[in-house]
Design a protein around this motif. Structure first.
Motif, PDB file in Angstrom:
ATOM      1  N   ASP A  35       0.878  -1.199  -0.083  1.00  0.00           N
ATOM      2  CA  ASP A  35       0.000  -0.016   0.018  1.00  0.00           C
ATOM      3  C   ASP A  35       0.788   1.457   0.030  1.00  0.00           C
ATOM      4  OD1 ASP A  35      -1.802   1.810   0.385  1.00  0.00           O
ATOM      5  OD2 ASP A  35      -2.895   1.051   2.062  1.00  0.00           O
ATOM      6  N   LEU A  36       0.901   1.877  -1.166  1.00  0.00           N
ATOM      7  CA  LEU A  36       1.702   3.173  -1.205  1.00  0.00           C
ATOM      8  C   LEU A  36       1.257   4.301  -0.461  1.00  0.00           C
ATOM      9  CD1 LEU A  36       2.788   1.544  -3.356  1.00  0.00           C
ATOM     10  CD2 LEU A  36       3.180   3.488  -4.785  1.00  0.00           C
ATOM     11  N   SER A  37       0.198   4.125   0.197  1.00  0.00           N
ATOM     12  CA  SER A  37      -0.262   5.285   1.185  1.00  0.00           C
ATOM     13  C   SER A  37       0.266   4.944   2.569  1.00  0.00           C
ATOM     14  CB  SER A  37      -1.689   5.154   1.201  1.00  0.00           C
ATOM     15  OG  SER A  37      -2.276   4.173   1.616  1.00  0.00           O
ATOM     16  N   ALA A  38       0.993   3.981   2.705  1.00  0.00           N
ATOM     17  CA  ALA A  38       1.652   3.583   3.797  1.00  0.00           C
ATOM     18  C   ALA A  38       3.163   3.209   3.640  1.00  0.00           C
ATOM     19  CB  ALA A  38       1.000   2.423   4.532  1.00  0.00           C
ATOM     20  N   PRO A  39       3.917   4.370   3.342  1.00  0.00           N
ATOM     21  CA  PRO A  39       5.252   4.218   2.719  1.00  0.00           C
ATOM     22  C   PRO A  39       6.232   3.087   3.696  1.00  0.00           C
ATOM     23  CG  PRO A  39       4.603   6.313   2.170  1.00  0.00           C
ATOM     24  CD  PRO A  39       3.626   5.697   3.347  1.00  0.00           C
ATOM     25  N   ASP A  40       6.007   3.568   4.812  1.00  0.00           N
ATOM     26  CA  ASP A  40       7.021   2.874   5.944  1.00  0.00           C
ATOM     27  C   ASP A  40       7.234   1.354   5.726  1.00  0.00           C
ATOM     28  OD1 ASP A  40       7.340   5.427   6.722  1.00  0.00           O
ATOM     29  OD2 ASP A  40       6.178   5.366   8.539  1.00  0.00           O
ATOM     30  N   ARG A  41       5.956   0.944   5.075  1.00  0.00           N
ATOM     31  CA  ARG A  41       6.019  -0.724   5.262  1.00  0.00           C
ATOM     32  C   ARG A  41       6.485  -1.161   4.124  1.00  0.00           C
ATOM     33  NH1 ARG A  41      -0.673  -1.117   6.359  1.00  0.00           N
ATOM     34  NH2 ARG A  41      -0.691  -0.090   8.310  1.00  0.00           N
ATOM     35  N   LEU A  42       6.908  -0.331   3.036  1.00  0.00           N
ATOM     36  CA  LEU A  42       7.478  -0.817   1.694  1.00  0.00           C
ATOM     37  C   LEU A  42       9.027  -1.519   1.781  1.00  0.00           C
ATOM     38  CD1 LEU A  42       6.166   1.742  -0.518  1.00  0.00           C
ATOM     39  CD2 LEU A  42       4.953  -0.443   0.013  1.00  0.00           C
ATOM     40  N   PRO A  43       9.812  -0.684   2.534  1.00  0.00           N
ATOM     41  CA  PRO A  43      11.286  -1.328   2.609  1.00  0.00           C
ATOM     42  C   PRO A  43      11.392  -2.850   2.838  1.00  0.00           C
ATOM     43  CG  PRO A  43      11.127   0.779   3.372  1.00  0.00           C
ATOM     44  CD  PRO A  43       9.724   0.471   3.303  1.00  0.00           C
ATOM     45  N   ALA A  44      10.520  -3.088   3.766  1.00  0.00           N
ATOM     46  CA  ALA A  44      10.779  -4.420   4.133  1.00  0.00           C
ATOM     47  C   ALA A  44      10.261  -5.597   3.300  1.00  0.00           C
ATOM     48  CB  ALA A  44       9.955  -4.612   5.503  1.00  0.00           C
ATOM     49  N   LEU A  45       9.407  -5.195   2.310  1.00  0.00           N
ATOM     50  CA  LEU A  45       8.884  -6.114   1.365  1.00  0.00           C
ATOM     51  C   LEU A  45       9.969  -6.231   0.287  1.00  0.00           C
ATOM     52  CD1 LEU A  45       5.332  -4.461   0.817  1.00  0.00           C
ATOM     53  CD2 LEU A  45       5.687  -6.556   1.898  1.00  0.00           C
ATOM     54  N   ASN A  77       2.265   9.280  -4.954  1.00  0.00           N
ATOM     55  CA  ASN A  77       3.032   9.314  -6.026  1.00  0.00           C
ATOM     56  C   ASN A  77       4.527   9.937  -5.803  1.00  0.00           C
ATOM     57  OD1 ASN A  77       1.081   8.751  -7.635  1.00  0.00           O
ATOM     58  ND2 ASN A  77       0.124  10.540  -8.120  1.00  0.00           N
ATOM     59  N   ALA A  78       4.649  10.384  -4.638  1.00  0.00           N
ATOM     60  CA  ALA A  78       6.046  11.142  -4.550  1.00  0.00           C
ATOM     61  C   ALA A  78       6.640  10.501  -3.206  1.00  0.00           C
ATOM     62  CB  ALA A  78       5.860  12.528  -4.236  1.00  0.00           C
ATOM     63  N   ASP A  79       6.438  10.618  -2.058  1.00  0.00           N
ATOM     64  CA  ASP A  79       6.762   9.923  -0.823  1.00  0.00           C
ATOM     65  C   ASP A  79       7.189   8.497  -1.085  1.00  0.00           C
ATOM     66  OD1 ASP A  79       6.669  12.503   0.130  1.00  0.00           O
ATOM     67  OD2 ASP A  79       4.825  12.127   1.316  1.00  0.00           O
ATOM     68  N   ALA A  80       5.957   7.583  -1.310  1.00  0.00           N
ATOM     69  CA  ALA A  80       6.389   6.217  -1.621  1.00  0.00           C
ATOM     70  C   ALA A  80       7.287   5.846  -2.428  1.00  0.00           C
ATOM     71  CB  ALA A  80       4.870   5.605  -1.652  1.00  0.00           C
ATOM     72  N   VAL A  81       7.101   6.442  -3.647  1.00  0.00           N
ATOM     73  CA  VAL A  81       8.161   6.296  -4.773  1.00  0.00           C
ATOM     74  C   VAL A  81       9.625   6.490  -4.381  1.00  0.00           C
ATOM     75  CG1 VAL A  81       8.745   7.031  -7.079  1.00  0.00           C
ATOM     76  CG2 VAL A  81       6.395   6.878  -6.427  1.00  0.00           C
ATOM     77  N   GLY A  82       9.890   7.518  -3.664  1.00  0.00           N
ATOM     78  CA  GLY A  82      11.027   7.831  -3.072  1.00  0.00           C
ATOM     79  C   GLY A  82      11.625   6.776  -1.995  1.00  0.00           C
ATOM     80  N   VAL A  83      10.773   6.233  -1.321  1.00  0.00           N
ATOM     81  CA  VAL A  83      10.844   5.150  -0.369  1.00  0.00           C
ATOM     82  C   VAL A  83      11.234   3.983  -1.196  1.00  0.00           C
ATOM     83  CG1 VAL A  83       9.917   3.593   1.298  1.00  0.00           C
ATOM     84  CG2 VAL A  83       9.665   6.019   1.616  1.00  0.00           C
TER      85      VAL A  83
END
Length: 300
Positions: A35-45, A77-83
């Protein structure tokens, strides 16, 4: 090769599932998983998947709604993409992302090249531009493909809207003073797979260079011209089933919308062609292919 695809349920993600499969093992996530609306969860994936390539086909695409949901559009579109870009860099993976013609204001005469100065007219365009800048700032190996007027055999898009309205309204009023290249998600997915294959070879040989590339069908038309071709083809394939009798051309100023759109959405693809040696069919070629899929018929 291990490829991590984010946004598998979208119109582009669906096509990428098919086009990326021959390249290796595709691990595909939808919004429930990533979920890109919750960027903090993405790096672990990304860390857990250990991919060689990360392809982000997820985005906030509600152009008009973005005017009243600026924080959400910016997050996705921005914060999550950077993550994602930083996590791909840390994993040593190639990062592939998609942007839009809406980073430009549409005032230029002639197609935009990648080096033209961006000047978005709306919140969606600003969020997508911020995403591009976040990818570049992250470093690592990356590709950003700007495209335009995307449609597909599934999902919410202009083609699907016209096919529905053709059975409901005798008269359609369609904007005629905005120019662009209708681009099938199917074509974008095919070209992206080719670019990834070549890029991975370049990475191995030490010849890879990150960059922004324009990726659209060749040719051009207006929304009115696009709609006319859709209705014309539908009428020939399904005679007697089309209610629409007239398509009325209107100016963009007559179409009520919360977000301003560029009048010129044409993108020059010369840089893409030089780098990857791709052939881009005219927009009408893929339109017929997609309509074959939608209508379940084969055009001769």
């Amino acid at each position: 090769m291990r490829l991590l695809l984010i946004g598998r349920s979208g119109q582009l993600g669906w096509e990428l599932m098919r086009s990326l499969a021959p390249l290796g093992n595709v691990i595909a996530f939808d919004r429930r998983d990533a979920d890109l609306s919750a960027p903090d969860r993405l790096p672990a994936l990304i860390a857990n998947a250990k991919p060689d390539v990360v392809v982000n086909a997820a985005a906030y695409t509600a152009v008009d709604k973005a005017e009243s949901e600026v924080p959400l559009a910016s997050t996705v579109n921005a914060d999550a993409v950077g993550v994602l870009a930083r996590a791909a860099r840390d994993a040593g993976a190639l990062f592939v992302h998609f942007s839009t013609d809406y980073v430009f204001d549409g005032e230029k005469v002639g197609p935009y090249v990648e080096s033209d100065e961006p000047l978005p007219l709306n919140a969606y365009g600003r969020s997508k531009l911020a995403g591009e800048l976040a990818v570049e700032a992250a470093g690592g190996d990356w590709l950003v493909f700007r495209t335009s007027w995307i449609y597909a055999a599934r999902g919410a898009n202009f083609l699907q809207t016209m096919l529905r309205l053709a059975h409901e309204r005798e008269t359609l009023r369609v904007v005629a003073d905005q120019q662009g290249a209708p681009t099938a998600a199917r074509m974008i997915a095919d070209l992206t797979a080719h670019a990834i294959r070549q890029s991975m070879g370049e990475r191995t040989s030490g010849a890879f260079e990150s960059g922004v590339f324009h990726m659209t069908a060749s040719g051009s038309t207006s929304w009115f011209g696009f709609a006319s071709r859709i209705i014309e083809t539908l009428r020939s394939r399904r005679p007697g089933q089309v209610v629409t009798r007239e398509i009325e051309p209107i100016a963009a100023s007559e179409y009520a919308a919360a977000a301003a759109r560029p009048l010129n959405s044409l993108l020059d693809n010369s840089k893409l062609e030089r780098r990857f040696g791709v052939f881009r069919p005219d927009w009408e070629v893929y339109l017929q292919l997609v309509l074959d899929e939608v209508l379940g018929t084969c055009h001769r």
